[in-house]
Design an enzyme around this catalytic site. Structure first.
Site, mmCIF file in Angstrom:
data_model
loop_
_atom_site.group_PDB
_atom_site.id
_atom_site.type_symbol
_atom_site.label_atom_id
_atom_site.label_comp_id
_atom_site.label_asym_id
_atom_site.label_seq_id
_atom_site.Cartn_x
_atom_site.Cartn_y
_atom_site.Cartn_z
ATOM 1 N N ALA A 93 95.308 38.748 92.392
ATOM 2 C CA ALA A 93 95.807 37.819 91.381
ATOM 3 C C ALA A 93 95.612 36.397 91.889
ATOM 4 C CB ALA A 93 97.281 38.096 91.102
ATOM 5 N N GLY A 114 95.735 42.922 92.410
ATOM 6 C CA GLY A 114 95.399 43.164 91.022
ATOM 7 C C GLY A 114 93.997 43.713 90.832
ATOM 8 N N GLU A 136 94.284 47.356 91.393
ATOM 9 C CA GLU A 136 94.965 47.918 90.215
ATOM 10 C C GLU A 136 94.026 47.993 89.017
ATOM 11 O OE1 GLU A 136 99.577 46.668 90.615
ATOM 12 O OE2 GLU A 136 98.161 45.023 90.840
ATOM 13 N N GLU A 138 100.316 43.136 98.622
ATOM 14 C CA GLU A 138 101.351 42.286 98.029
ATOM 15 C C GLU A 138 102.559 42.068 98.927
ATOM 16 O OE1 GLU A 138 99.104 43.975 94.465
ATOM 17 O OE2 GLU A 138 99.743 44.679 96.434
#
Length: 261
Positions: free
Chosen positions: A67, A112, A115, A135
């Site tokens: 992200a 992300g 993911e 994270e």
């Protein structure tokens, strides 16, 4: 065709290759990318000319390196909830997209980015790719489905190890544990992804769609309920013209000509 600020969309017959185009930011998954991807999948949802999608990242370094930290830094409880909700909705959209989605992981797939790959149906990796959910190093946890999809894919213990340690693993290790389905030489990745996509495109479209649905929905329910879903989808396919064509072609020893009906 609609325009996207952060995506490059290329047509390869019935295959769409969508490239996340933020190379300088290592294709970080910021709000604009999430919105563009959501718009992309919504736009092509019912397009019968599209039979498979490949997602990759621009440049040589990253699929999606995570992200955008500049967006994460100022989050509070309310805005964090909103950001996670947008990301989760996108990942659910990709998972439920009625055509197969292949992740061509050409570099870093972290946070992300990992993911995003998890939400795809098939994950093909360059030998240079790296995977991870780091994270916890930032004081947060995966927010786009990583704590749920990763253990379902590779098992609870290994998912715990990766998420709790924040470890980044090689493409080869990702393949060993089942996170990457195939690993290829870097320069061959897109050719291999396109070859696989075109193989899928040659099959009966409705059968491919319902096979994907049966697998995804079945994993979220009991074995008995999943088998009931399979039975219903199998029966539905028995009423299609493509089923008749497939059977006739097999008996006549010729390639089938599927129409999607």
């Amino acid at each position: 065709m609609t325009e996207f600020k952060t995506l490059i969309v290329e047509h390869h017959d019935e295959v769409l290759v969508v490239t996340i185009n933020r190379e300088r930011a290592l294709n970080a998954l910021n709000r604009s990318v999430v919105e563009d991807l959501q718009q992309f999948f919504s736009y092509y949802w019912s397009d019968e000319k599209v039979k498979c999608v490949i997602i990759t990242g621009a440049g040589e370094k990253a699929f999606v390196a995570g992200a955008d930290i500049t967006e994460l830094a100022d989050l509070n409880v309310r805005s964090g909830n909103e950001l996670s909700a947008r990301g989760l909705y996108l990942m659910k959209t990709i998972q439920n997209f009625p055509k197969p989605v292949i992740a061509a992981v050409n570099g870093f797939a972290l946070g992300g980015g990992c993911e995003l790959a998890l939400a795809c149906d098939i994950r093909l990796a360059s030998e240079k790719a790296k995977f991870g959910q780091p994270e916890v190093n930032l004081g947060i946890i995966p927010g786009y489905g990583g704590t749920q999809r990763l253990p379902r894919l590779i098992g609870k213990g290994k998912a715990m190890q990766l998420i709790l340690s924040g470890e980044i693993i090689s493409a080869q290790e990702a393949h060993r544990i089942g996170l990457a389905d195939e690993v290829y030489p870097h320069d061959e990745l897109m050719d291999k992804a396109l070859k696989m996509a075109k193989t899928i495109c040659s099959k009966a479209p409705i059968a491919v769609c319902l096979a994907k649905e049966s697998i995804n929905r079945g994993l979220d329910t009991t074995l008995t309920a999943g088998c009931d879903l399979e039975k219903a989808n199998f029966a539905q396919l028995c009423g299609t013209g493509d089923k008749n064509e497939g059977m006739e072609a097999f008996l006549e020893k010729r390639p089938p000509k599927f129409t999607g009906h």
